[in-house]
Every structure is written in C-alpha cells, then in structure tokens.
Design a protein around this motif. Structure first.
Motif, PDB file in Angstrom:
ATOM      1  N   ASN A 109       0.808  -1.210   0.000  1.00 62.49           N
ATOM      2  CA  ASN A 109       0.000   0.000   0.000  1.00 62.49           C
ATOM      3  C   ASN A 109       0.851   1.274   0.000  1.00 62.49           C
ATOM      4  N   GLY A 110       1.943   1.267  -0.726  1.00 64.54           N
ATOM      5  CA  GLY A 110       2.749   2.474  -0.881  1.00 64.54           C
ATOM      6  C   GLY A 110       3.846   2.664   0.137  1.00 64.54           C
ATOM      7  N   LEU A 111       3.987   1.786   1.120  1.00 63.07           N
ATOM      8  CA  LEU A 111       5.078   1.867   2.095  1.00 63.07           C
ATOM      9  C   LEU A 111       6.002   0.670   1.946  1.00 63.07           C
ATOM     10  N   LEU A 112       7.273   0.871   2.273  1.00 57.93           N
ATOM     11  CA  LEU A 112       8.257  -0.200   2.245  1.00 57.93           C
ATOM     12  C   LEU A 112       8.673  -0.574   3.657  1.00 57.93           C
ATOM     13  N   HIS A 127      12.939  -1.102   9.279  1.00 61.02           N
ATOM     14  CA  HIS A 127      12.754   0.288   8.887  1.00 61.02           C
ATOM     15  C   HIS A 127      11.489   0.383   8.027  1.00 61.02           C
ATOM     16  N   ILE A 128      10.766   1.481   8.175  1.00 60.14           N
ATOM     17  CA  ILE A 128       9.614   1.760   7.312  1.00 60.14           C
ATOM     18  C   ILE A 128       9.952   2.999   6.492  1.00 60.14           C
ATOM     19  N   PHE A 129       9.803   2.891   5.168  1.00 60.61           N
ATOM     20  CA  PHE A 129      10.154   3.988   4.265  1.00 60.61           C
ATOM     21  C   PHE A 129       8.958   4.319   3.383  1.00 60.61           C
ATOM     22  N   ASN A 130       8.639   5.628   3.273  1.00 61.31           N
ATOM     23  CA  ASN A 130       7.575   6.089   2.397  1.00 61.31           C
ATOM     24  C   ASN A 130       8.208   6.753   1.171  1.00 61.31           C
ATOM     25  N   PRO A 131       8.144   6.123  -0.012  1.00 58.70           N
ATOM     26  CA  PRO A 131       8.757   6.711  -1.208  1.00 58.70           C
ATOM     27  C   PRO A 131       8.113   8.023  -1.627  1.00 58.70           C
ATOM     28  N   THR A 132       6.860   8.258  -1.238  1.00 57.23           N
ATOM     29  CA  THR A 132       6.183   9.498  -1.613  1.00 57.23           C
ATOM     30  C   THR A 132       6.696  10.676  -0.805  1.00 57.23           C
ATOM     31  N   ASN A 372       1.313   7.405  -1.485  1.00 53.28           N
ATOM     32  CA  ASN A 372       0.693   7.305  -0.155  1.00 53.28           C
ATOM     33  C   ASN A 372       1.280   8.449   0.680  1.00 53.28           C
ATOM     34  N   PHE A 373       0.439   9.382   1.093  1.00 52.66           N
ATOM     35  CA  PHE A 373       0.913  10.563   1.812  1.00 52.66           C
ATOM     36  C   PHE A 373       0.868  10.356   3.345  1.00 52.66           C
ATOM     37  N   ARG A 374       0.847   9.128   3.773  1.00 50.55           N
ATOM     38  CA  ARG A 374       0.859   8.881   5.214  1.00 50.55           C
ATOM     39  C   ARG A 374       2.158   9.424   5.815  1.00 50.55           C
TER      40      ARG A 374
END
Length: 377
Positions: A109-112, A127-132, A372-374
C-alpha cells in the motif's frame, strides 16, 4: 513561512497544492499546518489525479553498485510509459548503512518495510520507508529478540482500521513465538501475539527461506505445503486456506532461482506455476467462498530465455505485467491481456547505469506502488 496557512483553505485545496510536483508538495508539510488533513482528503487526491494522471509506478530497490553494497538505491518508473523513447528512471532515495545483500524489502500500500534476511539475535531491525514523502523511521528494538535464534519479518496493511503492521516470527530451539508492531500505535512497542492461534504451525524452516508474505484482504499469506497460511491483521489470528487439487508449482530448469509461488493480482490471491512455455495462474476469485479459477499465460517466443514472473495487474488496462528475473540497462517487460490471451512487449525505462542485482541472489526488488501521503513522524 506562515503565508500558506494564511491562505483560505479553498484556495489551498483547489488551486495551490494539487498541481504541485510530489517533491514540492511533500516540502509543504513543513510550512502548512493543515497539510496532513488536506493530502488525505479523497477529493484532494482526485484533484491531484487530474493534474498528474497515473496508474501507479514501478519501484526498484537495489544495491548502489557492485562494490557499494552498504547502501540501497530506490528508483521509480511509470508502469505504462507513453509513446517514444522510454523514460529515464527517477531516483527516489539512497538509504545508507544497510548491507544490501542481507536486506529484504516488502512493499504494501505504498510503504516499504526493510529488514534483514533470516536475521539472528540483535540484528533483527526493521525500517519503514515512504517513497512518496521520502520519510524513513526505525522501529524500536525488541529486547527479547536477542535471546532468539532466528527472526523472520513480514509486513501488512489492515484496510478496515487503516493500520500498517509488522509481524515477526521468532524461532529458537524447538519453540517459536510471534510479535507484532502497529505503525503509529501510542505504545510504540512490540506485542506478543496469542500463540494459541498458531498451535498447528510447526517451528520448521518454512519461514526462514526468505519467503515473502503476500498481503491481500487485510491478511498476510504464505504458501506452505498443501495449504496457504494466513495471518489476519485485524484479529491477529492465523487460519488456513486449502490449495485446490491439481495445482503444481513445478520448479524452473534453474532451481537455484527463487520464483514467487504466491502473488496478488487485481486484489486476488494468486498461485503461480511455471513451465518451459509459460505460467499457470490459480486465482482465488472469491475470498469468502474460496472460489478458484485457472488462467494460462503462454509467453512470446524467446521470452522464456529471460525468465518472467507476474508482478501485478495494470490498474487502467487490467493487463498482467510480467517482469524479467534479471534486468539490464533497458528494463523490458511483457504485458499480458488475460481476456484476449495475447501479449505485447515494451521497454518501461532505461538507466544511465545498469541496476546492480543483489549479489547473493541476483534479484532486484521490484514492486508496484501508488502514492501514499501517510506521515511517519
């Protein structure tokens, strides 16, 4: 920098923020207090879609080079490029201080979620990474892992509660336990999952083989023996889904390569079988009634030489995107129309330098993702 907040919400919502490029839009979060609520509004996202129509992107995560394996590079490319020359890959981020050959990546859902392969003892980070938004956070250590022999990490999303969760399976000696971490939870800690819900799971090596879970319908799934094991993220309980008779994975002629046996296509859990001419898909069309259907994909002549696997369904066309196992400077893919049972080839992007595969397996992590703008902070 208070000028953004002094503007009327209607002007911000309809005229200022929607047309901004993603990088500029993300920067606005530092200057606009209403930014978090605006970018999560479905009407705002629909407006933004009108300025930047997209059916999603391909995401590539790989070592920076053949020698610099202590950092990861993240690139993106359109899933359906237009006419003319293929676009250059867009560099998203460089993530340092990670041994690329030892890191596995899940995209949901847009997060790594980045974590070690078959980690042991205190090395079981996540680690949690948001590419957006380009944000990255490190989950807190779980002190109990230091006494464990092995830890296998998995990532999922519960759409009902809008929660991302990291599941960790711990094995030591002849016993095992399960821990879960909810992103954004106020306790900011790992929680023990009731082991009684998993009494039928034997603490064997099945989850120590770099098996990547597939998140569908609010549950993480793994193919295991003659059934699919599912972990429901809302109830935090395990269950089984029987595999229909007749399904065979059939190892490829290169057994040292690991092909996905379970994927998600158009929101459906899909078993994948391989042979010399193509792929056999066994699709769980109805999750509640357990109704399965069969699809056959015949690869174009010569395509089997590069070895392809299904990555996702293209949202706008419904085609199945087949990726080659190894990538060159030009990323060549196959789009399969399951209704017309026809395929077409395309080059979706090109690199100034070739992508460097994982030196241990030769595999580059490739995902389908949408913005994903979370916020992670």
């Amino acid at each position: 920098m208070d000028s953004l907040d002094s503007l009327p919400d209607d002007v911000l919502f309809h005229h200022i923020l929607p047309p901004l490029p993603t990088v500029s839009l993300v920067r606005c979060r530092h200057f606009c207090k209403s930014w978090p609520s605006i970018v999560r509004d479905p009407h705002f996202l629909a407006l933004r879609q009108s300025f930047y129509p997209t059916s999603g992107h391909l995401l590539f995560v790989c070592p920076a080079s053949a020698v610099a394996t202590s950092e990861l590079q993240v690139f993106s490319a359109p899933i359906s490029p237009g006419q003319g020359d293929p676009p250059l890959a867009t560099h998203i981020a460089t993530i340092p201080n990670l041994n690329a050959s030892m890191v596995d990546v899940h995209c949901v859902n847009g997060l790594l979620c980045l974590h070690p392969k078959n980690s042991s003892n205190s090395k079981a980070f996540a680690h949690i990474f948001n590419p957006t938004t380009r944000q990255i956070i490190t989950l807190p250590d779980d002190s109990s892992v230091r006494d464990k022999f092995r830890a296998s990490t998995h990532f999922g999303y519960d759409p009902i509660r809008d929660e991302f969760k990291v599941l960790r399976l711990l094995k030591y000696n002849d016993s095992h336990e399960f821990k879960i971490f909810t992103i954004g939870d106020a306790t900011n800690s790992w929680k023990l999952v009731n082991n009684a819900t998993a009494t039928h799971i034997r603490p064997t090596n099945w989850f120590l083989e770099d098996k990547r879970g597939v998140c569908v319908n609010g549950a993480i799934h793994w193919k295991y023996s003659s059934y699919i094991l599912a972990f429901d993220l809302r109830s935090e309980q395990f269950r089984q889904i029987d595999i229909p008779d007749g399904y065979k994975y059939k190892e490829h002629c290169r057994p040292h390569l690991k092909f996905p046996d379970l994927v998600e296509l158009s929101g459906c859990l899909t078993l994948v079988g391989y042979d010399d001419r193509g792929l056999n898909l066994t699709i769980l069309e109805d999750y509640e009634t357990r109704e399965w259907t069969q699809k056959r994909i015949i690869l174009p002549d010569g395509a089997n030489e590069r070895i392809h696997f299904p990555l996702c369904s293209v949202p706008k066309t419904g085609e199945i995107l087949l990726m080659p196992y190894f990538l060159g400077r030009l990323v060549r893919v196959i789009y399969h129309d399951k209704d017309k049972t026809s395929s077409r080839r395309a080059v979706v992007m090109k690199m100034l330098e070739p992508l460097w595969p994982d030196q241990k397996s030769g595999y580059i992590n490739i995902f389908f993702y949408q913005e994903n703008f979370r916020l992670l902070d």
